[in-house]
Design a protein around this motif. Structure first.
Motif, short mmCIF file in Angstrom:
data_model
loop_
_atom_site.label_atom_id
_atom_site.label_comp_id
_atom_site.label_asym_id
_atom_site.label_seq_id
_atom_site.Cartn_x
_atom_site.Cartn_y
_atom_site.Cartn_z
N VAL A 24 0.78 -1.21 0.04
CA VAL A 24 -0.02 0.05 0.13
C VAL A 24 0.98 1.17 -0.25
CG1 VAL A 24 -1.62 1.49 1.66
CG2 VAL A 24 -1.95 -1.15 0.85
N GLY A 25 0.45 2.14 -0.80
CA GLY A 25 1.27 3.47 -0.85
C GLY A 25 1.25 3.88 -2.50
N VAL A 26 2.22 4.72 -2.62
CA VAL A 26 2.44 5.23 -3.97
C VAL A 26 3.75 4.74 -4.39
CG1 VAL A 26 2.89 7.37 -5.38
CG2 VAL A 26 1.36 7.18 -3.52
N TRP A 27 3.77 4.05 -5.54
CA TRP A 27 4.83 3.36 -6.42
C TRP A 27 5.18 4.44 -7.53
CZ3 TRP A 27 7.11 -1.47 -5.36
CH2 TRP A 27 6.46 -2.07 -4.09
N GLN A 28 6.30 4.99 -7.60
CA GLN A 28 7.09 5.89 -8.64
C GLN A 28 7.72 5.21 -9.48
OE1 GLN A 28 5.75 9.24 -8.80
NE2 GLN A 28 6.58 8.80 -10.96
N GLY A 29 7.56 5.10 -10.96
CA GLY A 29 8.27 4.71 -11.84
C GLY A 29 9.09 5.54 -12.34
N GLY A 32 8.13 7.55 -15.28
CA GLY A 32 7.03 8.43 -14.91
C GLY A 32 5.66 7.81 -14.69
N GLY A 33 5.83 6.50 -14.77
CA GLY A 33 4.54 5.78 -14.47
C GLY A 33 4.30 5.82 -12.75
N ARG A 34 2.90 5.83 -12.60
CA ARG A 34 3.01 5.93 -10.98
C ARG A 34 1.59 4.70 -10.70
NH1 ARG A 34 2.43 10.99 -7.25
NH2 ARG A 34 0.79 10.22 -5.93
N LEU A 35 1.80 3.88 -9.69
CA LEU A 35 0.75 3.27 -9.05
C LEU A 35 0.33 3.54 -7.89
CD1 LEU A 35 2.93 -0.02 -9.95
CD2 LEU A 35 1.15 1.25 -11.41
N THR A 36 -0.95 3.91 -7.42
CA THR A 36 -1.23 4.28 -6.12
C THR A 36 -2.04 3.09 -5.61
OG1 THR A 36 -1.40 6.52 -6.47
CG2 THR A 36 -2.61 5.85 -4.76
N LEU A 37 -1.77 2.28 -4.63
CA LEU A 37 -2.77 1.18 -4.11
C LEU A 37 -3.17 1.60 -2.62
CD1 LEU A 37 -0.06 -0.24 -5.97
CD2 LEU A 37 -0.47 -2.25 -4.79
N ARG A 38 -4.56 1.19 -2.64
CA ARG A 38 -5.02 1.60 -1.39
C ARG A 38 -5.44 0.21 -0.47
NH1 ARG A 38 -7.41 4.24 -5.10
NH2 ARG A 38 -6.75 6.43 -5.35
N SER A 39 -5.43 0.21 0.68
CA SER A 39 -5.71 -0.85 1.56
C SER A 39 -7.05 -1.62 1.31
CB SER A 39 -5.69 -0.76 3.16
OG SER A 39 -6.48 0.43 3.66
N ASP A 40 -8.08 -0.76 0.56
CA ASP A 40 -9.58 -1.42 0.30
C ASP A 40 -9.25 -2.20 -0.95
OD1 ASP A 40 -9.23 0.69 -1.66
OD2 ASP A 40 -11.18 1.71 -0.95
N GLY A 41 -8.38 -2.38 -1.70
CA GLY A 41 -8.12 -3.20 -2.78
C GLY A 41 -8.33 -2.28 -4.09
N SER A 42 -8.29 -0.94 -3.85
CA SER A 42 -8.38 0.05 -5.24
C SER A 42 -7.25 0.54 -5.59
CB SER A 42 -9.46 1.03 -4.72
OG SER A 42 -9.13 1.96 -3.81
N ALA A 43 -7.12 0.95 -6.84
CA ALA A 43 -5.89 1.60 -7.21
C ALA A 43 -6.04 2.61 -8.35
CB ALA A 43 -4.95 0.40 -7.70
N ASN A 44 -5.32 3.40 -8.42
CA ASN A 44 -4.91 4.38 -9.55
C ASN A 44 -3.73 4.02 -10.34
OD1 ASN A 44 -7.49 5.67 -9.24
ND2 ASN A 44 -6.65 7.22 -8.03
#
Length: 131
Positions: A24-29, A32-44
């Motif tokens: 969980v948290g923000v993953w920076q590529g 320039g890519g970015r992954l945002t994972l939330r503890s509820d199973g949702s993501a951007n």
């Protein structure tokens, strides 16, 4: 104790385990890519290289990345360490798409990569906000 076990993945070559707090948290590529994972199973997902035309999208250079909502679950990409799988609908045809983040723990932090990315692209996690 049983509840926490439900949120852990035991897989991979060395029996490595992942917990929600590992991902969980923000993953920076580095691209320039970015992954945002939330503890509820949702993501951007932002500017994430798409896995290919099998999810019903064009292969032209302008449309080779995806930005939008997704969900995530623990999963292991074949022949890799444990990680997470993102599921989303392809914007052109609404066919299901899957993107994997392979996760590894290193002395200087948690890192990962997307198998469909060009060689050398890596993601670094900051465990801060889940926004």
């Amino acid at each position: 104790m049983t509840l926490m076990a439900a949120f852990r993945l035991e897989a991979g070559r060395d029996g490595e385990q992942l917990a929600i707090t590992d991902v969980v948290g923000v993953w920076q590529g580095s691209d320039g890519g970015r992954l945002t994972l939330r503890s509820d199973g949702s993501a951007n997902l932002e500017r994430v290289t798409r896995p290919g035309p099998e999810c019903g999208q064009s292969t032209d250079a302008a449309g080779r990345s995806y930005t939008g909502p997704a969900t995530w679950v623990f999963d292991t990409y074949p022949d890799e360490n444990p990680g997470v799988r993102f599921d989303y609908q392809g914007p052109a045809t609404a066919k299901p798409c899957k993107v994997y983040l392979v996760v590894s723990h290193q002395q200087d932090g948690t890192r990962g990569f997307l198998p469909q990315d060009p060689p050398g692209v890596r993601y670094v996690r900051s465990a801060g906000q889940e926004s």
